[in-house]
Design an enzyme around this catalytic site. Structure first.
Site: not given
Ligand code: PEP
Length: 263
Positions: A9, A11, A95, A167, A235
């Site tokens: 992802n 983002k 988010e 998550e 990330g």
């Molecule tokens: C995500 O965006 O779904 C996520 C898990 O982000 P990160 O790996 O940055 O925590």
């Protein structure tokens, strides 16, 4: 046998000018045929990433889709608009729940649009920190699943290849992980909920990913849990070295599962 999936992802990162190069570099580092690999760039980068991945066995996903088919929704993107650009879609990311006030009802609508348009959904669920500390994590996730899946035929969702990403909100982008055992327990709880809703053979057919500050260094904690089928990576998914490590570890899990199934 449930598939092993690693989804990236990106983002709100990359531009149409640089996303193709990143996707091409990434694809060259994550060639692991036993693992389903998906890259989810921003909407405006979908075409660049699709073109960059041509000839590679890496799928393209969108990060969201609107809950209505069309209409007066300025700035939004419908599932039909994604035709030819993406084959997967992330739905209900925390988010978006936080920044766009997405309710379970809306998320259910988004699932409907995804299914109507042949998109494979990654449905995100996860509790806040105070829910976990208050012993309510499983109840919260159960409620999110029931809300998202309500009005849907579980068989249709299973046939569409729906994947759930667990998550925990407190683990996203924070560098703080869930314990592998807790994530595993939640994956089992998710299948129990799905089973109760009529999901066909949830234990065998419902893939559950873990997401929340996954890196190459910590992914093994999750991928050694038999209940966890991969990761949704934020990330670290912008870093080819990290993704190479994550997908390589996922390849070990996929191979081990194949061998177990064959024996
Ligand atoms: C995500 O965006 O779904 C996520 C898990 O982000 P990160 O790996 O940055 O925590």
């Amino acid at each position: 046998m449930r598939p092993v999936v690693i989804a990236a992802n990106w983002k709100m990162n990359t531009t149409p000018a640089d996303a193709g190069d990143l996707a091409r570099t990434m694809a060259g580092r994550i060639r692991e045929p036993g693992v389903e690999r998906v890259i989810c760039p921003p909407f405006v980068c979908l075409a660049a990433v699709r073109d960059a991945l041509s000839g590679e066995d890496v799928a393209v996903g969108a990060q969201d889709v609107h809950h209505e088919a069309a209409g007066a929704y300025t700035g939004d993107t419908s599932a039909a608009m994604l035709a030819g650009l993406a084959t997967w879609v992330i739905i209900g990311h925390s988010e978006r729940r936080r920044d766009h006030a997405e309710t379970d009802e809306r998320i259910s609508g988004k699932l409907r649009r995804a299914l109507e348009n042949g998109l494979r959904p990654i449905l995100c669920v996860g509790e806040q920190l105070d829910d976990r500390e208050g012993g309510r994590a499983e109840a919260v996730v159960d409620g999110q699943l029931r809300g998202a899946l309500s009005g849907h035929e579980p068989v249709a969702l299973a046939n569409a290849g729906l994947v759930v990403a667990y998550e925990p909100v407190w683990a996203i982008g924070t560098g703080r992980n869930a314990a592998g055992a807790d994530a595993s327990a939640m994956a089992e709880a998710i299948r129990t909920t799905a089973d109760g809703l009529g999901w066909p053979d949830a234990a065998e057919t419902l893939p559950v990913l873990y997401g929340g500050s996954v890196t190459a260094a910590n992914v093994a904690e999750f991928l050694t849990e038999p209940a966890i089928d991969g990761a949704l990576v934020g990330g670290a998914s912008l870093k080819p070295d990290e993704m190479a490590g994550i997908v390589a570890r996922a390849g070990l899990t996929a191979n081990a599962r194949r061998q177990t199934a064959a024996s």
